[in-house]
Scaffold this motif. Structure first.
Motif, PDB file in Angstrom:
ATOM      1  N   CYS A 129       0.820  -1.211   0.000  1.00  8.61           N
ATOM      2  CA  CYS A 129       0.000   0.000   0.000  1.00  8.61           C
ATOM      3  C   CYS A 129       0.854   1.261   0.000  1.00  8.61           C
ATOM      4  O   CYS A 129       0.338   2.372  -0.197  1.00  8.61           O
ATOM      5  CB  CYS A 129      -0.914   0.027   1.224  1.00  8.61           C
ATOM      6  SG  CYS A 129      -2.095  -1.324   1.318  1.00  8.61           S
ATOM      7  N   PHE A 130       2.165   1.093   0.236  1.00 11.37           N
ATOM      8  CA  PHE A 130       3.056   2.242   0.368  1.00 11.37           C
ATOM      9  C   PHE A 130       4.114   2.218  -0.722  1.00 11.37           C
ATOM     10  O   PHE A 130       4.577   1.154  -1.144  1.00 11.37           O
ATOM     11  CB  PHE A 130       3.743   2.231   1.739  1.00 11.37           C
ATOM     12  CG  PHE A 130       2.788   2.219   2.902  1.00 11.37           C
ATOM     13  CD1 PHE A 130       2.316   3.409   3.438  1.00 11.37           C
ATOM     14  CD2 PHE A 130       2.345   1.022   3.439  1.00 11.37           C
ATOM     15  CE1 PHE A 130       1.426   3.404   4.497  1.00 11.37           C
ATOM     16  CE2 PHE A 130       1.457   1.003   4.510  1.00 11.37           C
ATOM     17  CZ  PHE A 130       0.993   2.202   5.042  1.00 11.37           C
ATOM     18  N   GLY A 131       4.509   3.407  -1.171  1.00 14.66           N
ATOM     19  CA  GLY A 131       5.602   3.505  -2.131  1.00 14.66           C
ATOM     20  C   GLY A 131       6.933   3.429  -1.416  1.00 14.66           C
ATOM     21  O   GLY A 131       6.998   3.366  -0.187  1.00 14.66           O
ATOM     22  N   ASP A 132       8.024   3.429  -2.181  1.00 12.16           N
ATOM     23  CA  ASP A 132       9.350   3.400  -1.580  1.00 12.16           C
ATOM     24  C   ASP A 132       9.661   4.747  -0.929  1.00 12.16           C
ATOM     25  O   ASP A 132       9.184   5.792  -1.366  1.00 12.16           O
ATOM     26  CB  ASP A 132      10.410   3.078  -2.641  1.00 12.16           C
ATOM     27  CG  ASP A 132      10.294   1.647  -3.145  1.00 12.16           C
ATOM     28  OD1 ASP A 132       9.822   0.798  -2.366  1.00 12.16           O
ATOM     29  OD2 ASP A 132      10.667   1.391  -4.298  1.00 12.16           O
ATOM     30  N   TYR A 133      10.495   4.688   0.096  1.00  9.43           N
ATOM     31  CA  TYR A 133      10.828   5.886   0.875  1.00  9.43           C
ATOM     32  C   TYR A 133      12.234   6.374   0.572  1.00  9.43           C
ATOM     33  O   TYR A 133      13.114   5.604   0.183  1.00  9.43           O
ATOM     34  CB  TYR A 133      10.737   5.588   2.370  1.00  9.43           C
ATOM     35  CG  TYR A 133       9.330   5.400   2.894  1.00  9.43           C
ATOM     36  CD1 TYR A 133       8.743   6.329   3.746  1.00  9.43           C
ATOM     37  CD2 TYR A 133       8.583   4.276   2.552  1.00  9.43           C
ATOM     38  CE1 TYR A 133       7.462   6.145   4.242  1.00  9.43           C
ATOM     39  CE2 TYR A 133       7.300   4.082   3.033  1.00  9.43           C
ATOM     40  CZ  TYR A 133       6.754   5.020   3.877  1.00  9.43           C
ATOM     41  OH  TYR A 133       5.475   4.829   4.368  1.00  9.43           O
ATOM     42  N   GLU A 134      12.438   7.660   0.782  1.00 10.74           N
ATOM     43  CA  GLU A 134      13.764   8.258   0.750  1.00 10.74           C
ATOM     44  C   GLU A 134      14.180   8.585   2.180  1.00 10.74           C
ATOM     45  O   GLU A 134      13.328   8.881   3.018  1.00 10.74           O
ATOM     46  CB  GLU A 134      13.763   9.545  -0.089  1.00 10.74           C
ATOM     47  CG  GLU A 134      13.459   9.322  -1.568  1.00 10.74           C
ATOM     48  CD  GLU A 134      13.506  10.616  -2.357  1.00 10.74           C
ATOM     49  OE1 GLU A 134      13.756  11.681  -1.740  1.00 10.74           O
ATOM     50  OE2 GLU A 134      13.294  10.567  -3.573  1.00 10.74           O
ATOM     51  N   PRO A 135      15.482   8.525   2.500  1.00  5.91           N
ATOM     52  CA  PRO A 135      15.926   8.858   3.860  1.00  5.91           C
ATOM     53  C   PRO A 135      15.590  10.310   4.184  1.00  5.91           C
ATOM     54  O   PRO A 135      15.799  11.204   3.369  1.00  5.91           O
ATOM     55  CB  PRO A 135      17.436   8.624   3.811  1.00  5.91           C
ATOM     56  CG  PRO A 135      17.791   8.663   2.357  1.00  5.91           C
ATOM     57  CD  PRO A 135      16.595   8.160   1.622  1.00  5.91           C
ATOM     58  N   SER A 136      15.063  10.547   5.358  1.00  7.86           N
ATOM     59  CA  SER A 136      14.639  11.898   5.720  1.00  7.86           C
ATOM     60  C   SER A 136      14.623  12.069   7.229  1.00  7.86           C
ATOM     61  O   SER A 136      14.622  11.088   7.988  1.00  7.86           O
ATOM     62  CB  SER A 136      13.225  12.171   5.174  1.00  7.86           C
ATOM     63  OG  SER A 136      12.276  11.360   5.856  1.00  7.86           O
ATOM     64  N   TRP A 137      14.591  13.308   7.658  1.00  8.91           N
ATOM     65  CA  TRP A 137      14.496  13.613   9.081  1.00  8.91           C
ATOM     66  C   TRP A 137      13.155  13.150   9.638  1.00  8.91           C
ATOM     67  O   TRP A 137      13.070  12.747  10.802  1.00  8.91           O
ATOM     68  CB  TRP A 137      14.678  15.109   9.306  1.00  8.91           C
ATOM     69  CG  TRP A 137      14.467  15.540  10.737  1.00  8.91           C
ATOM     70  CD1 TRP A 137      13.526  16.396  11.214  1.00  8.91           C
ATOM     71  CD2 TRP A 137      15.231  15.126  11.879  1.00  8.91           C
ATOM     72  NE1 TRP A 137      13.631  16.541  12.571  1.00  8.91           N
ATOM     73  CE2 TRP A 137      14.675  15.775  13.016  1.00  8.91           C
ATOM     74  CE3 TRP A 137      16.310  14.263  12.065  1.00  8.91           C
ATOM     75  CZ2 TRP A 137      15.170  15.592  14.306  1.00  8.91           C
ATOM     76  CZ3 TRP A 137      16.814  14.078  13.351  1.00  8.91           C
ATOM     77  CH2 TRP A 137      16.248  14.736  14.445  1.00  8.91           C
TER      78      TRP A 137
END
Length: 255
Positions: A129-137
């Protein structure tokens, strides 16, 4: 930079495959139609677990709450595992409702955990249900902004530890938390994601080399050596206080 996901096609280590099958069987028997899906995360999911040292970390997703029989069910599973899978030191459970996960408020919590840190072993895979993530605060602070609370809890546990086993377990848990929380401070700059506490410490030192001694001491706490209480408490009070302040400064600057 898109974060990597765990390959679900890569088989689990032989020492854990039967244990996972048994776990799913126990959960299906205990929860019936209320069970939606089951996930494994941590070192077992990454196929890097060490028998007699690594926990089996489990996420149980249900249609409705099972709060009334949760303790009885989990204790029953743990009791069975003690006799059938003695190489698994501990079973750690997280539970959630389908409605909790399928929520905008869960994007940086359940969404990230299921997408990048877990493997579905039964039921409908909600990570899709979720897309891929980028590293973030946003991700970093969600997982480690609570470090101040952890420090208070584990400082108390170490002070109150009645034997070496209790002391060692507490010092190792808080050392892992502090190393991972340290790395969280630099995630916006490293543009990556690591979970191994030793790697987290080394990545952190790339940007905070002046904390070399503190990271080395945290690494010692991870070992099977029981460190004197006064030394552990001293490290938690000094480095822990610095780390909490850095989190607050970073949150104020980035938001």
């Amino acid at each position: 930079m898109i974060l990597t996901t765990i390959d679900p096609a890569q088989p689990f280590q032989p020492q854990y495959s039967k244990a996972i099958d048994d776990l799913v069987t126990f959960l299906r028997s205990g929860l019936g139609a209320n069970l939606h899906s089951v996930y494994i995360f941590g070192s077992v999911a990454k196929k890097t677990a060490t028998p007699h040292r690594s926990n089996l970390d489990v996420i149980v997703v249900t249609q409705q709450s099972f709060a009334q029989n949760r303790t009885a069910l989990i204790n029953s599973i743990r009791w069975r595992f003690q006799s059938s899978h003695a190489h698994i030191t501990e079973l750690s459970f997280k539970t959630a409702l389908v409605s909790d996960i399928a929520s905008l408020d869960s994007i940086f919590s359940w969404g990230f955990l299921l997408r990048h840190c877990a493997v579905c072993v039964y039921g409908e895979n909600l990570s899709e249900c979720f897309g891929d993530y980028e590293p973030s605060w946003e991700i970093a602070k969600h997982w480690n902004m609570d470090v101040e609370d952890w420090l208070a809890v584990y400082r108390h546990r170490i002070v109150r530890a009645k034997n070496d086993d209790e002391h060692l377990k507490a010092q190792q848990i808080i050392a892992k938390k502090l190393l991972r929380a340290s790395y969280s401070l630099v995630i916006p700059r490293t543009k990556g994601w690591h979970d191994d506490p030793q790697i987290c410490g080394q990545e952190f030192l790339r940007y905070y080399p002046m904390m070399q001694l503190e990271i080395e001491r945290l690494s010692i706490l991870l070992s099977n050596r029981v460190v004197a209480k006064r030394s552990v408490i001293g490290l938690l009070d000094s480095y822990g206080d610095w780390l909490v302040k850095q989190f607050k400064k970073t949150e104020f600057r980035i938001g």
